[in-house]
Design an enzyme around this catalytic site. Structure first.
Site, mmCIF file in Angstrom:
data_model
loop_
_atom_site.group_PDB
_atom_site.id
_atom_site.type_symbol
_atom_site.label_atom_id
_atom_site.label_comp_id
_atom_site.label_asym_id
_atom_site.label_seq_id
_atom_site.Cartn_x
_atom_site.Cartn_y
_atom_site.Cartn_z
ATOM 1 N N GLU A 76 -38.441 -31.521 5.395
ATOM 2 C CA GLU A 76 -39.675 -31.845 5.095
ATOM 3 C C GLU A 76 -40.238 -32.518 6.618
ATOM 4 O OE1 GLU A 76 -40.749 -35.637 2.826
ATOM 5 O OE2 GLU A 76 -38.892 -36.347 3.140
ATOM 6 N N LYS A 92 -48.119 -39.363 1.835
ATOM 7 C CA LYS A 92 -47.066 -40.464 1.483
ATOM 8 C C LYS A 92 -46.948 -40.688 0.042
ATOM 9 C CE LYS A 92 -44.172 -43.490 2.598
ATOM 10 N NZ LYS A 92 -42.780 -42.955 2.853
ATOM 11 N N ASN A 146 -44.517 -66.028 6.370
ATOM 12 C CA ASN A 146 -44.002 -64.714 5.858
ATOM 13 C C ASN A 146 -42.588 -64.770 5.619
ATOM 14 O OD1 ASN A 146 -43.529 -62.159 5.649
ATOM 15 N ND2 ASN A 146 -43.321 -61.829 7.853
ATOM 16 N N GLY A 147 -42.247 -64.480 4.545
ATOM 17 C CA GLY A 147 -40.647 -64.511 4.127
ATOM 18 C C GLY A 147 -40.264 -64.687 2.646
ATOM 19 N N TRP A 196 -48.606 -59.399 1.511
ATOM 20 C CA TRP A 196 -47.768 -58.355 0.864
ATOM 21 C C TRP A 196 -46.752 -59.116 -0.495
ATOM 22 C CZ3 TRP A 196 -47.418 -52.938 1.264
ATOM 23 C CH2 TRP A 196 -46.289 -52.501 0.805
ATOM 24 N N CYS A 238 -45.431 -59.673 4.965
ATOM 25 C CA CYS A 238 -47.098 -60.203 5.223
ATOM 26 C C CYS A 238 -47.140 -60.635 6.475
ATOM 27 C CB CYS A 238 -46.960 -61.729 4.655
ATOM 28 S SG CYS A 238 -46.211 -61.846 2.949
ATOM 29 N N GLU A 284 -30.432 -35.575 -0.449
ATOM 30 C CA GLU A 284 -31.234 -36.474 0.558
ATOM 31 C C GLU A 284 -31.479 -35.962 1.754
ATOM 32 O OE1 GLU A 284 -34.020 -38.120 -0.051
ATOM 33 O OE2 GLU A 284 -34.068 -39.414 1.867
ATOM 34 N N LYS A 307 -34.759 -34.693 3.795
ATOM 35 C CA LYS A 307 -35.088 -35.343 5.097
ATOM 36 C C LYS A 307 -35.522 -34.147 6.019
ATOM 37 C CE LYS A 307 -36.469 -38.351 4.230
ATOM 38 N NZ LYS A 307 -36.406 -38.497 2.708
ATOM 39 N N ARG A 312 -49.409 -53.271 8.116
ATOM 40 C CA ARG A 312 -48.223 -53.802 7.613
ATOM 41 C C ARG A 312 -48.239 -53.635 6.035
ATOM 42 N NH1 ARG A 312 -45.066 -57.347 10.809
ATOM 43 N NH2 ARG A 312 -44.520 -58.631 9.099
ATOM 44 N N HIS A 362 -19.917 -20.399 -6.852
ATOM 45 C CA HIS A 362 -20.773 -19.822 -7.911
ATOM 46 C C HIS A 362 -21.897 -19.157 -7.598
ATOM 47 C CE1 HIS A 362 -18.017 -21.700 -10.801
ATOM 48 N NE2 HIS A 362 -18.122 -22.882 -10.245
HETATM 49 C C1 AGP Z 1 -39.380 -38.358 0.505
HETATM 50 O O1 AGP Z 1 -39.136 -38.231 2.213
HETATM 51 C C2 AGP Z 1 -40.842 -37.681 0.385
HETATM 52 N N1 AGP Z 1 -41.744 -38.275 1.018
HETATM 53 C C3 AGP Z 1 -41.158 -37.748 -1.369
HETATM 54 O O2 AGP Z 1 -40.113 -36.899 -1.671
HETATM 55 C C4 AGP Z 1 -41.238 -39.064 -1.834
HETATM 56 O O3 AGP Z 1 -39.751 -39.377 -2.153
HETATM 57 C C5 AGP Z 1 -41.549 -38.603 -3.397
HETATM 58 O O4 AGP Z 1 -42.971 -38.200 -3.425
HETATM 59 C C6 AGP Z 1 -41.773 -39.944 -4.243
HETATM 60 O O5 AGP Z 1 -42.643 -40.789 -3.816
HETATM 61 P P1 AGP Z 1 -42.401 -42.372 -4.523
HETATM 62 O O6 AGP Z 1 -41.177 -43.001 -4.130
HETATM 63 O O7 AGP Z 1 -43.560 -43.106 -3.726
HETATM 64 O O8 AGP Z 1 -42.717 -42.076 -5.993
#
Ligand code: AGP
Length: 604
Positions: A485, A599, A101-102, A75, A3, A478, A482, A28, A501
């Site tokens: 992307e 996002k 906020n908290g 938030w 928040c 993961e 990172k 935020r 394999h």
């Molecule tokens: C992760 O770095 C990417 N931005 C993407 O894979 C993301 O994790 C995926 O689209 C899932 O999004 P969500 O967690 O909002 O469902």
């Protein structure tokens, strides 16, 4: 947890300045907003769910001359987004208004105690206990009342409060950020520096335990009853840079927030003796827990990789089959469903189309559904039977970092809670170890220059391979995501045991292979896989435990603090997050908004 609170005291009209400063905290994230202004002997209050702009438009006709006020963007963490849950909150008399906020961990017991003494509550929030405590402790000195009130609080807070008859705004800070903005004949309070930058670059960053007040002509800061001085900082940033906390990108800011975001995700859910408490949050499924037979974990992207950590952890503790699937596949395959099956949906945004569709499909088939979500009030959070919120705060960078470690943390909490309930396991040793993870994350973050130097050596490479076994395989996946992307380099991860394999054919002289080797139980097997790629000329980079002798044999490696095998994922992923960041920065990539990506993927 993210928040935003603001306050203004000065010769100008407070209302437009409060709206303007609140808007500078919009990044935020928020779902409701509110303001309270001091007008002679009364408090003017306006608050509602929705955008700051809507609230502002609704007050256009008001001509409020007051020069003292507080404002809030919420938030939600406790209580859904709504008009009555929005801040500011008042005491019974309406003579005290508070924004916060908290997270107040002991708000339930305080609320009951205050109710028993006749206080009426109008919201579902944890915050509302604060104005009623102030009302009880106020005997003519607002600051003294505030200091007494916070002594009853357990949790985190940045508080601003106004009292009728006082031309000051009173504040208290613990674990949630709060700054004083020092103007000419006017002063400000805000959760974050960007809010006050158009008005002043002179700020004081308040510290835990600070209480005090600001008025138009002065400010005072106390630790207990001792008045103290704090350094006034001349902020060198512009507005944009300030929203990133002075960092060059949101990504590195969010990576470095992970000690706090994990601490916040644990807060109020695990006691110092290691016992985990989720009964209130899981209450809607309380009568289903004993029949729990199988778990499906369904998600996309990074959330799916967090789910992999969850799978390994839950299976080993609960001795229950845990299936994991990416949502875009899960929803189109003929999934056999049985009585007692649960579906866990992991999603930072809570709006990912495939994950949401999987939730809706399986709810129709009678599965109990649990959301692990960051965005409060999002579709998945609203439609799942239960939501265990990550408390990572808004994640602005498209590449998910702090949400991943917070998601894994929620899986740890869930696994420990269910292990105690279903298996009668004494989980306290594991719980105590889990409580050490935020500090161990801080130790990893403190070594980021090591990763920056590693990136200097690697950024010209064109292929990167990541390998790992068990939970390290999910971390490797993961790490590869990172890197690919945000750097646009080819980065691929394999279960280390799969190399022979097929993938081994990809290994050529000098190709970087990042080996995640944190699972003691699988270390020897992973070492033999490392030898397979080494023998073919690969340049092996190790993500190792402190003290692993392999460190002396590898040209490049990064070590993480020791913990049990289960809990290494949030530690091992951080050097991979930072490696992706520093390589992409060396390559001059956009980073926060990579090409082709969004996002929140709200379309199939
Ligand atoms: C992760 O770095 C990417 N931005 C993407 O894979 C993301 O994790 C995926 O689209 C899932 O999004 P969500 O967690 O909002 O469902």
């Amino acid at each position: 947890m993210s928040c935003g609170i603001v306050a203004y005291v000065g010769a100008r009209k407070a209302l437009p300045i409060i709206f303007d400063t609140l808007k500078r905290l919009e990044y935020r994230g928020y779902d409701s907003a509110g303001v309270a202004l001091l007008e002679d002997k009364r408090i003017f209050l306006a608050k509602q769910k929705g955008k700051i702009k809507d609230l502002e438009d609704g007050l256009k006709s008001e001509n409020i001359l007051s020069g003292i006020g507080i404002g809030h963007t919420r938030w939600a963490t406790h209580g859904r987004p709504s008009d009555f849950n929005a801040h500011p909150h008042l005491d019974c008399s309406g003579k005290i208004a508070v924004v916060h906020n908290g997270i107040i961990e002991n708000y339930n017991e305080l609320r009951e105690e205050l109710r028993s003494r006749g206080h009426n509550f109008r919201s579902e929030t944890d915050t509302e206990v604060i104005p009623h405590l102030l009302e009880e402790f106020y005997q003519g000195d607002p600051l003294q009342a505030l200091q007494k009130a916070i002594s009853r609080l357990r949790g985190s807070y940045a508080i601003a409060a106004i009292f009728t008859g006082w031309d000051k705004v009173f504040f208290a800070r613990k674990d949630s950020p709060l700054i004083i903005g020092i103007g000419e004949g006017e002063n400000f309070l805000a959760s974050d520096i960007p809010a006050v930058l158009p008005y002043t670059k002179r700020v004081i960053v308040l510290e835990d335990g600070d209480t005090g007040f600001v008025s138009s002509a002065e400010y005072a800061i106390f630790q207990g009853d001792r008045k103290i001085e704090r350094k006034i900082m001349e902020v060198p940033w512009d507005q944009q840079a300030a929203e990133r906390g002075g960092f060059e990108h949101f990504m590195i800011k969010e990576i470095l927030e992970q000690e706090q975001s994990i601490r916040d995700t644990l807060r109020g859910r695990i006691k110092e003796d290691g016992v985990v408490e989720l009964s209130e949050e899981l209450a809607p499924l309380a009568d289903k827990i004993s029949q729990l037979g199988r778990i499906f974990i369904v998600a996309c992207g990074t959330a799916f990789y967090a789910g992999m950590a969850g799978k390994y952890f839950l299976e080993s503790l609960l001795d229950i089959p845990v299936e994991i699937d990416i949502a875009s596949e899960f929803r189109y395959r003929a999934v056999p469903v049985r009585e007692g099956d649960w579906l866990i949906l992991v999603s930072q945004s809570g709006e990912t189309a495939d994950t949401l569709a999987a939730l809706r499909d399986m709810k129709k088939r009678g599965l109990s559904t649990v959301g692990i979500v960051n965005a409060v009030g999002s579709s998945i959070a609203r439609e799942a039977d239960v939501t265990l919120y990550t408390r990572a705060g808004p994640e602005i960078c498209v590449a998910s970092t702090k949400a991943y470690t917070a998601q894994v943390t929620v899986f740890y909490l869930l696994g420990l809670y269910l292990a105690k309930l279903l298996k009668g396991m004494d989980i306290r040793p594991l719980g105590k170890e889990l409580l050490t993870i935020p500090q161990k994350v801080a130790q990893v973050l403190a070594k980021r220059e090591e990763v920056e130097r590693m990136a200097e050596e690697l950024y010209k490479e064109r292929d990167f391979f990541f390998i790992g076994r068990g939970m390290d395989w999910g971390v490797a996946l993961e790490g590869a995501l990172k890197l690919k992307e945000i750097s646009y380099l080819r980065a691929e991860a394999f279960a280390a045991g799969e190399l022979k394999h097929g993938p081994l054919a990809l290994i050529y002289e000098g190709v970087p292979v990042i080996a995640v080797v944190t699972q003691e139980a699988l270390r020897d097997k992973t070492i033999s896989n490392i030898e397979e790629v080494w023998a073919r000329g690969a340049r092996v980079i190790g993500i190792l435990r402190e003290g692993d002798p392999l460190e002396k044999e590898l040209a490049l490696s990064f070590t993480i603090p020791n913990t049990i095998d289960y809990f290494t994922s949030p530690l091992a992923v951080i050097p991979l997050q930072m490696l992706a960041y520093y390589i992409s920065r060396k390559l001059g990539r956009e980073i926060d908004q990579p090409r082709n990506l969004a996002k929140s993927v709200t379309v199939e």
